[in-house]
Design an enzyme around this catalytic site. Structure first.
Site, PDB file in Angstrom:
ATOM      1  CD  GLU A   1      -3.278  -1.100   2.100  1.00 24.18           C
ATOM      2  OE1 GLU A   1      -3.233  -0.287   2.734  1.00 24.18           O
ATOM      3  OE2 GLU A   1      -4.020  -2.052   1.619  1.00 24.18           O
TER       4      GLU A   1
ATOM      5  CD  GLU B   1      -3.242  -6.302   2.664  1.00 21.90           C
ATOM      6  OE1 GLU B   1      -4.219  -5.668   3.482  1.00 21.90           O
ATOM      7  OE2 GLU B   1      -2.021  -5.896   3.031  1.00 21.90           O
TER       8      GLU B   1
HETATM    9  O1  AHR Z   1      -5.070  -6.126   7.091  1.00 19.96           O
HETATM   10  C1  AHR Z   1      -5.168  -5.107   7.579  1.00 19.96           C
HETATM   11  C2  AHR Z   1      -4.481  -3.872   6.937  1.00 19.96           C
HETATM   12  O2  AHR Z   1      -5.401  -3.655   5.849  1.00 19.96           O
HETATM   13  C3  AHR Z   1      -3.220  -4.167   6.405  1.00 19.96           C
HETATM   14  O3  AHR Z   1      -2.092  -3.943   7.120  1.00 19.96           O
HETATM   15  C4  AHR Z   1      -2.964  -3.048   5.276  1.00 19.96           C
HETATM   16  O4  AHR Z   1      -2.217  -3.296   4.403  1.00 19.96           O
HETATM   17  C5  AHR Z   1      -4.450  -2.767   4.747  1.00 19.96           C
HETATM   18  O5  AHR Z   1      -4.768  -1.431   4.573  1.00 19.96           O
END
Ligand code: AHR
Length: 493
Positions: free
Chosen positions: A173, A296
């Protein structure tokens, strides 16, 4: 009656087993307590890893595990987590609750965990607050077989042979917690980092994954692909599902019918996001194939009352099972673009597959979906069509059914279908063309009220049961209960 057709003569290719991957961050009770309890714990463990958790993840068929973050990755300095435990640096986990991170779970422990699980590691490197040298050293430490400063250091820490880690994430991110970068700036950094991440063994080339877009930030994908696409093998995508939105995540276990359908409607957007990001990637990839890694995804709800807000601990219900089923079906459909996906997060965090309480643990409805879908891994995707009707509330409508299919190496076809309707059972009549007469079927179904969940006192409230399936000629029929996920295996003559 809903009719479906599965066409064995048409396929988009093989479903990469890594689509069934997971993600474990130094966040709340995911690593510490959830997976790693240390060798001195009374909880049964092998070299510190919880035996029950490891065997459940193996039985589910975990193919790949991403670590150490998440946002944590861009604050993580891997050298803090090697060498004698007593002298490892204690740091503050600034992203997640400000708790002390004692670095007792580091590179060796993570790779030991992957060894016990029989899965591939995916290491996410620090671009936001690290250096090119530090990242490059990590690759050398893990993968260099000959003599070198980092390889010698690894040996001094007790590991002779290299681990040959294939998957490396270049930041996480980077547009947000990973450095707040603009895509142009990130693309330049990504090129620079990529150059210094070396493959030390021709037989084990690195697979480099650029930090990708948030949801529908198509400009990010375009700029990174245009300017750094040739330096990486894949780009990531993050998409979380909320019942309302970032500021209205909603309760994981106590939710209305409206929130049930808004969650499902939002999660279905994954299809459009993959379609659009993959189109941009294809436009700029040239002669190479650049993959999409959804590293994710999953439901993000409010934390359970009374738990640390920085720990992201949430319950898991049949609604989560449906979200898992729909997304895995979507990934299967896009197996020509999606090369990996990682559910957030394995144990005790967000849409976990396992929850623990002291020495006790339970398998969540999401766990059962992954286990029921496991034979899609590395199978040949089959094109399918299913008749649906729109259901839901005034505000949020979704199709009632969602299906995908594949054919494994042994010739057995797996059909997975979710019935999103929380009130109506749906009789399914499915024809399988291009394979001949059906010889045998075996069905399993996970069903329950939309808020049904498992607890440590009642861990088997939601679990797969036998589903009755009738077959005649090239067709089979089954009744899909309300709010359910079915997995039907078909053997043809
Ligand atoms: O999964 C929780 C968080 O969500 C992670 O650390 C981040 O990459 C995302 O914003």
């Amino acid at each position: 009656m809903a009719r479906a057709i599965i066409n064995a003569n048409q396929s988009k290719g093989t479903i990469n087993k890594n689509i069934y991957g997971h993600f474990a961050e130094h966040l709340g009770r995911c690593i510490y307590d959830g997976i790693f309890v240390g060798e001195d714990s009374e909880i049964p463990n092998v070299r510190g890893m919880r035996t029950g958790v490891v065997s459940a993840l193996k039985a589910m068929g975990i193919p790949v595990l991403r670590w150490p973050g998440g946002c944590f990755a861009d604050t993580y300095h891997w050298k803090d987590g090697i060498g004698p435990k007593e002298s490892r640096k204690k740091i503050v986990n600034t992203n997640w609750g400000g708790v002390t991170e004692d670095n007792s779970f580091g590179t060796h422990e993570f790779l030991e965990l992957c060894g016990q699980l029989g899965c591939e590691p995916y290491l996410s490197g620090n671009v936001g607050s690290g250096t090119v040298q530090e990242f490059s050293d990590w690759v050398e430490y893990c993968n260099m077989g000959g003599q070198s400063p980092m390889a010698d250091c690894r040996r001094a820490n007790g590991r002779e042979t290299p681990w040959n880690v294939r998957f490396w994430g270049i930041g996480n991110e980077s547009w947000g917690c990973g450095g707040g970068m603009r895509p142009e700036f990130y693309a330049d950094l990504c090129r620079q980092y990529s150059i210094y991440l070396r493959s030390y063994d021709r037989a084990h080339p690195l697979y480099k994954i650029a930090s990708g877009a948030n949801v529908d930030d198509y400009r990010w994908t375009k700029v990174v692909m245009e300017q750094a696409g040739e330096y990486v093998d894949a780009l990531s995508l993050h998409y979380y599902t909320f019942a309302g939105g970032w500021y209205h995540k909603g309760s994981a276990a106590a939710f209305s019918r409206e929130e049930y359908f808004s969650t499902l409607a939002q999660t279905l957007r994954m299809d459009e996001l993959i379609e659009n990001h993959a189109r941009i990637i294809r436009r700029y990839q040239g002669d190479r194939k650049v993959g999409l890694v959804v590293d994710e995804w999953g439901n993000w709800f409010d934390v359970e009352p009374g738990t640390n807000p920085g720990f992201l601990y949430q319950q898991n219900t049949m609604r989560d099972a449906l979200v898992a089923a729909v997304n895995l079906n979507i990934f299967n459909h896009h197996c020509d673009a999606v090369v990996m996906a990682n559910l957030a997060q394995t144990v005790n965090v967000l849409q976990a597959v396992i929850l623990t309480e002291g020495s006790r643990m339970l398998l969540t409805p999401t766990y059962h979906v992954f286990e029921m879908y496991r034979k899609h891994q590395d199978a040949r995707q089959l094109e399918s069509y299913i008749e649906t009707s729109m259901i839901g509330t005034e505000e949020n409508k979704t199709p009632n059914l969602h299906l995908s299919a594949s054919r494994g190496e042994n010739g057995v076809v797996l059909v997975t279908v979710a019935n999103l309707d929380d009130r109506q059972a749906v009789p399914l009549d499915c024809v399988l063309t291009g394979l001949g007469r059906i010889e045998r079927t075996a069905g399993r179904v996970l069903a329950g009220r939309r808020d049904a969940c498992n607890t440590v006192d009642a861990p088997e409230t939601v679990k797969p049961e036998v589903l009755r399936v009738e077959a005649s000629g090239e067709s089979f029929q089954a009744e899909l209960p309300p709010c359910s996920v079915a997995a039907i295996e078909i053997t043809v003559k």
